[in-house]
Design a protein around this motif. Structure first.
Motif, PDB file in Angstrom:
ATOM      1  N   GLY A   4       0.681  -1.326  -0.135  1.00 32.11           N
ATOM      2  CA  GLY A   4       0.037   0.119   0.084  1.00 32.11           C
ATOM      3  C   GLY A   4       0.752   1.166  -0.028  1.00 32.11           C
ATOM      4  O   GLY A   4       0.205   2.387  -0.750  1.00 32.11           O
ATOM      5  N   LYS A   5       1.835   1.209   0.466  1.00 30.76           N
ATOM      6  CA  LYS A   5       2.718   2.360   0.769  1.00 30.76           C
ATOM      7  C   LYS A   5       4.055   2.233  -0.265  1.00 30.76           C
ATOM      8  O   LYS A   5       5.148   3.176  -0.154  1.00 30.76           O
ATOM      9  CB  LYS A   5       3.242   2.848   2.190  1.00 30.76           C
ATOM     10  N   ASP A   6       4.305   1.252  -0.933  1.00 32.29           N
ATOM     11  CA  ASP A   6       5.509   1.277  -1.565  1.00 32.29           C
ATOM     12  C   ASP A   6       6.838   1.049  -0.554  1.00 32.29           C
ATOM     13  O   ASP A   6       7.636   1.700  -1.052  1.00 32.29           O
ATOM     14  CB  ASP A   6       5.612   2.120  -2.811  1.00 32.29           C
ATOM     15  N   LEU A   7       6.892   0.275   0.325  1.00 24.16           N
ATOM     16  CA  LEU A   7       8.047   0.520   1.355  1.00 24.16           C
ATOM     17  C   LEU A   7       8.732  -0.926   1.088  1.00 24.16           C
ATOM     18  O   LEU A   7       8.564  -1.745   0.593  1.00 24.16           O
ATOM     19  CB  LEU A   7       7.392   0.334   2.753  1.00 24.16           C
ATOM     20  N   SER A   8       9.847  -0.473   1.565  1.00 24.53           N
ATOM     21  CA  SER A   8      10.943  -1.671   1.597  1.00 24.53           C
ATOM     22  C   SER A   8      10.826  -2.521   2.841  1.00 24.53           C
ATOM     23  O   SER A   8       9.984  -1.977   3.968  1.00 24.53           O
ATOM     24  CB  SER A   8      12.420  -1.075   1.668  1.00 24.53           C
ATOM     25  N   TRP A   9      11.326  -3.454   2.972  1.00 29.80           N
ATOM     26  CA  TRP A   9      11.322  -4.446   4.081  1.00 29.80           C
ATOM     27  C   TRP A   9      11.807  -3.949   5.263  1.00 29.80           C
ATOM     28  O   TRP A   9      11.092  -4.248   6.702  1.00 29.80           O
ATOM     29  CB  TRP A   9      11.548  -5.894   3.806  1.00 29.80           C
ATOM     30  N   SER A  10      12.802  -2.998   5.101  1.00 31.26           N
ATOM     31  CA  SER A  10      13.305  -2.508   6.329  1.00 31.26           C
ATOM     32  C   SER A  10      12.370  -1.395   6.965  1.00 31.26           C
ATOM     33  O   SER A  10      12.152  -1.417   8.460  1.00 31.26           O
ATOM     34  CB  SER A  10      14.504  -1.921   5.851  1.00 31.26           C
ATOM     35  N   GLN A  11      11.756  -0.734   5.983  1.00 30.63           N
ATOM     36  CA  GLN A  11      10.645   0.373   6.717  1.00 30.63           C
ATOM     37  C   GLN A  11       9.448  -0.253   7.096  1.00 30.63           C
ATOM     38  O   GLN A  11       8.944   0.020   7.965  1.00 30.63           O
ATOM     39  CB  GLN A  11      10.187   0.991   5.393  1.00 30.63           C
ATOM     40  N   VAL A  12       8.930  -1.327   6.647  1.00 35.00           N
ATOM     41  CA  VAL A  12       7.752  -2.317   7.196  1.00 35.00           C
ATOM     42  C   VAL A  12       8.266  -2.765   8.688  1.00 35.00           C
ATOM     43  O   VAL A  12       7.730  -2.564   9.654  1.00 35.00           O
ATOM     44  CB  VAL A  12       7.566  -3.509   6.420  1.00 35.00           C
ATOM     45  N   LEU A  13       9.402  -3.211   8.581  1.00 32.88           N
ATOM     46  CA  LEU A  13      10.004  -3.782  10.214  1.00 32.88           C
ATOM     47  C   LEU A  13      10.199  -2.441  11.046  1.00 32.88           C
ATOM     48  O   LEU A  13       9.690  -2.690  12.271  1.00 32.88           O
ATOM     49  CB  LEU A  13      11.321  -4.415  10.129  1.00 32.88           C
ATOM     50  N   LEU A  14      10.557  -1.486  10.573  1.00 32.74           N
ATOM     51  CA  LEU A  14      10.859  -0.267  11.373  1.00 32.74           C
ATOM     52  C   LEU A  14       9.589   0.324  11.770  1.00 32.74           C
ATOM     53  O   LEU A  14       9.225   1.238  12.930  1.00 32.74           O
ATOM     54  CB  LEU A  14      11.456   0.796  10.796  1.00 32.74           C
ATOM     55  N   ALA A  15       8.394  -0.137  11.113  1.00 29.14           N
ATOM     56  CA  ALA A  15       7.006   0.517  11.503  1.00 29.14           C
ATOM     57  C   ALA A  15       6.728  -0.006  12.800  1.00 29.14           C
ATOM     58  O   ALA A  15       5.856   0.647  13.429  1.00 29.14           O
ATOM     59  CB  ALA A  15       6.080   0.258  10.227  1.00 29.14           C
ATOM     60  N   ALA A  16       7.227  -1.095  13.302  1.00 25.83           N
ATOM     61  CA  ALA A  16       6.830  -1.732  14.651  1.00 25.83           C
ATOM     62  C   ALA A  16       7.435  -0.853  15.735  1.00 25.83           C
ATOM     63  O   ALA A  16       6.878  -1.141  16.995  1.00 25.83           O
ATOM     64  CB  ALA A  16       7.664  -3.264  14.715  1.00 25.83           C
ATOM     65  N   ASN A  17       8.092  -0.126  15.448  1.00 27.92           N
ATOM     66  CA  ASN A  17       8.868   0.922  16.526  1.00 27.92           C
ATOM     67  C   ASN A  17       7.573   1.937  17.106  1.00 27.92           C
ATOM     68  O   ASN A  17       7.494   2.281  18.225  1.00 27.92           O
ATOM     69  CB  ASN A  17       9.837   2.004  16.060  1.00 27.92           C
ATOM     70  N   THR A  18       6.599   2.291  16.150  1.00 28.90           N
ATOM     71  CA  THR A  18       5.895   3.446  16.508  1.00 28.90           C
ATOM     72  C   THR A  18       4.787   3.108  17.721  1.00 28.90           C
ATOM     73  O   THR A  18       4.782   4.006  18.466  1.00 28.90           O
ATOM     74  CB  THR A  18       5.169   3.882  15.136  1.00 28.90           C
ATOM     75  N   PRO A  19       4.108   1.955  17.598  1.00 28.19           N
ATOM     76  CA  PRO A  19       3.210   1.819  18.545  1.00 28.19           C
ATOM     77  C   PRO A  19       3.763   1.450  19.794  1.00 28.19           C
ATOM     78  O   PRO A  19       3.189   2.140  21.026  1.00 28.19           O
ATOM     79  CB  PRO A  19       2.234   0.464  18.220  1.00 28.19           C
ATOM     80  N   MET A  20       5.076   0.971  19.859  1.00 28.27           N
ATOM     81  CA  MET A  20       5.441   0.739  21.167  1.00 28.27           C
ATOM     82  C   MET A  20       6.244   1.874  21.937  1.00 28.27           C
ATOM     83  O   MET A  20       6.065   2.269  22.994  1.00 28.27           O
ATOM     84  CB  MET A  20       6.316  -0.670  21.042  1.00 28.27           C
ATOM     85  N   LEU A  21       6.824   2.650  20.931  1.00 27.98           N
ATOM     86  CA  LEU A  21       7.446   3.956  21.586  1.00 27.98           C
ATOM     87  C   LEU A  21       6.376   4.809  21.700  1.00 27.98           C
ATOM     88  O   LEU A  21       6.591   5.801  22.903  1.00 27.98           O
ATOM     89  CB  LEU A  21       8.190   4.461  20.263  1.00 27.98           C
ATOM     90  N   LEU A  22       5.298   4.969  21.316  1.00 27.32           N
ATOM     91  CA  LEU A  22       4.204   5.840  21.457  1.00 27.32           C
ATOM     92  C   LEU A  22       3.655   5.389  22.779  1.00 27.32           C
ATOM     93  O   LEU A  22       3.203   6.231  23.837  1.00 27.32           O
ATOM     94  CB  LEU A  22       3.024   5.708  20.369  1.00 27.32           C
ATOM     95  N   LYS A  23       3.318   4.129  23.129  1.00 25.52           N
ATOM     96  CA  LYS A  23       2.885   3.484  24.377  1.00 25.52           C
ATOM     97  C   LYS A  23       3.682   3.826  25.523  1.00 25.52           C
ATOM     98  O   LYS A  23       3.170   4.272  26.669  1.00 25.52           O
ATOM     99  CB  LYS A  23       2.812   1.954  24.326  1.00 25.52           C
ATOM    100  N   ALA A  24       4.830   4.014  25.374  1.00 31.52           N
ATOM    101  CA  ALA A  24       5.932   4.262  26.388  1.00 31.52           C
ATOM    102  C   ALA A  24       5.612   5.595  27.166  1.00 31.52           C
ATOM    103  O   ALA A  24       5.596   5.898  28.296  1.00 31.52           O
ATOM    104  CB  ALA A  24       7.401   4.067  25.863  1.00 31.52           C
ATOM    105  N   SER A  25       5.441   6.534  26.020  1.00 35.08           N
ATOM    106  CA  SER A  25       4.933   8.009  26.590  1.00 35.08           C
ATOM    107  C   SER A  25       3.592   8.122  26.702  1.00 35.08           C
ATOM    108  O   SER A  25       3.125   8.511  27.977  1.00 35.08           O
ATOM    109  CB  SER A  25       5.548   8.832  25.394  1.00 35.08           C
ATOM    110  N   MET A  26       2.798   7.800  25.871  1.00 31.95           N
ATOM    111  CA  MET A  26       1.200   8.101  26.200  1.00 31.95           C
ATOM    112  C   MET A  26       0.698   7.143  27.288  1.00 31.95           C
ATOM    113  O   MET A  26      -0.415   7.914  27.758  1.00 31.95           O
ATOM    114  CB  MET A  26       0.548   7.977  24.746  1.00 31.95           C
ATOM    115  N   VAL A  27       1.238   6.064  27.463  1.00 33.93           N
ATOM    116  CA  VAL A  27       0.363   5.274  28.475  1.00 33.93           C
ATOM    117  C   VAL A  27       1.285   5.196  29.901  1.00 33.93           C
ATOM    118  O   VAL A  27       0.749   5.387  30.910  1.00 33.93           O
ATOM    119  CB  VAL A  27       0.271   3.658  27.973  1.00 33.93           C
ATOM    120  N   GLU A  28       2.830   5.008  29.641  1.00 29.68           N
ATOM    121  CA  GLU A  28       3.484   4.730  30.863  1.00 29.68           C
ATOM    122  C   GLU A  28       4.242   5.985  31.320  1.00 29.68           C
ATOM    123  O   GLU A  28       4.805   6.187  32.473  1.00 29.68           O
ATOM    124  CB  GLU A  28       4.623   3.852  30.440  1.00 29.68           C
TER     125      GLU A  28
END
Length: 355
Positions: A280-304
């Motif tokens: 859908g976004k024409d991403l590399s596999w590296s970028q797809v894997l890096l996308a896993a960063n977002t929800p957990m890094l957001l959770k660390a601040s917005m929840v914890e």
């Protein structure tokens, strides 16, 4: 104030509280809805069971219309669409363009479909597929964002489509609402402004970092997930930008494992979602894997509340916001300002011509 947005959704005011992950939960959504805005529940960080529970909690707190934000590229998007249909949710919003089939299924059930878009061509596409309205986010907006300013993008889209257009990116007060209406928008969507309310569950130390930020403290980086992402500039963001590709990918693998545990997704489902995202976004596999960063890094601040370990997605308006009103106080203030500005504009017609 009656606009095409209020008529379409049944809310009192042409204001939208956007679906921010880990932020737009039942308390904030119901408070925004009770204040007369369209509250949007963020579902991307929830399991389907958690989403159903959250929808029912919002319904127990308000009789006003509200919406649910969905990931169009998620493997279980169809299941979530059926969930909100079954639960009688009024509005479905999407961070990415939903398929023609999903739009058709929602509209057949009487659900209002409002995708968020960042380019004129995307608005034209979803309008042709039957979307009821679009939220147009300019580059000033928080989270994943584009390069075109709202003041340039908004009139482009208004001129291109015949459905209501909601303006997002750079709005926080009644002057912005009046300006958006003058551009031809049917309303305004705000994320950071609703995040910085007393009804938001974001921890106090995190809110304090937002309130302390100046406009220049809000930056755009690709270091988190390989895509342009607007957030507060912190030491963590600087360290992510300094990190090499190998370290970034190793961190992404750890965060992918963490997100799998939190979300309840299987590895196979995450791989399928990754394939959909890549296509859908024409991403590399590296970028797809890096996308896993977002929800957990957001959770660390917005929840914890860990400002040292988490990222803080933010619109540029964080640099001009200075208080934490309730949603009711915020909406009343914004609408009073908007009416006052529009009245001043109307008074210009009554002035005698110069000379």
């Amino acid at each position: 104030m009656n606009t095409a947005l209020t008529k379409l959704t049944g809310v009192r005011y042409p204001l939208v509280q956007t679906g921010m992950g880990w932020v737009a939960g039942p308390r904030l959504v119901s408070a925004a809805a009770n204040a007369g805005a369209l509250g949007i529940l963020a579902s991307a960080t929830m399991t389907t069971d958690q989403l159903r529970s959250a929808v029912r909690e919002v319904k127990s707190r308000t009789d006003a219309p509200f919406g649910v934000n969905l990931r169009a590229d998620a493997g279980d998007a169809g299941d979530r669409v059926r969930l909100i249909i079954d639960e009688g949710v009024k509005v479905a919003s999407f961070a990415l363009a939903p398929s023609k089939e999903l739009i058709g299924e929602l509209k057949a059930a009487g659900v209002v479909v409002i995708p968020s878009i960042g380019a004129r061509r995307h608005a034209e596409k979803v309008a042709a597929w039957g979307a009821d309205a679009v939220i147009v986010q300019g580059g000033e907006g928080g989270g994943h964002t584009g390069e075109v300013a709202t003041t340039v993008l908004l009139p482009q889209v208004v001129d291109a489509v015949d459905i209501p257009v909601v303006a997002a990116g750079g709005f926080h007060d009644g002057r912005g609402v009046a300006a958006a209406l003058c551009y031809g928008a049917a309303g305004v969507a705000m994320g950071t402004r609703f995040l910085l309310t007393s009804d938001s569950t974001v921890p106090g130390p995190v809110k304090a970092r937002y309130l302390a930020a100046a406009v220049k403290d809000v930056t755009v980086t690709t270091a988190v997930d390989g895509l342009p992402h607007r957030m507060l500039r912190t030491e963590l963001v600087a360290s992510l930008e300094r990190a090499g590709r190998v370290r970034a990918l190793a961190r992404a693998v750890r965060h992918a494992a963490g997100f799998r545990k939190v979300s309840g997704l299987s590895w196979s489902r995450m791989v399928r979602d990754g394939l959909a995202m890549k296509h859908g976004k024409d991403l590399s596999w590296s970028q797809v894997l890096l996308a896993a960063n977002t929800p957990m890094l957001l959770k660390a601040s917005m929840v914890e509340g860990r400002t040292d370990l988490g990222i803080m997605a933010s619109g540029q308006v964080a640099g001009v916001i200075e208080d934490l009103p309730s949603c009711a106080e915020l909406v009343d203030r914004v609408m009073a300002e908007a009416h006052a500005v529009l009245e001043r504009l109307r008074s210009l017609d009554a002035l005698p011509p110069p000379g």
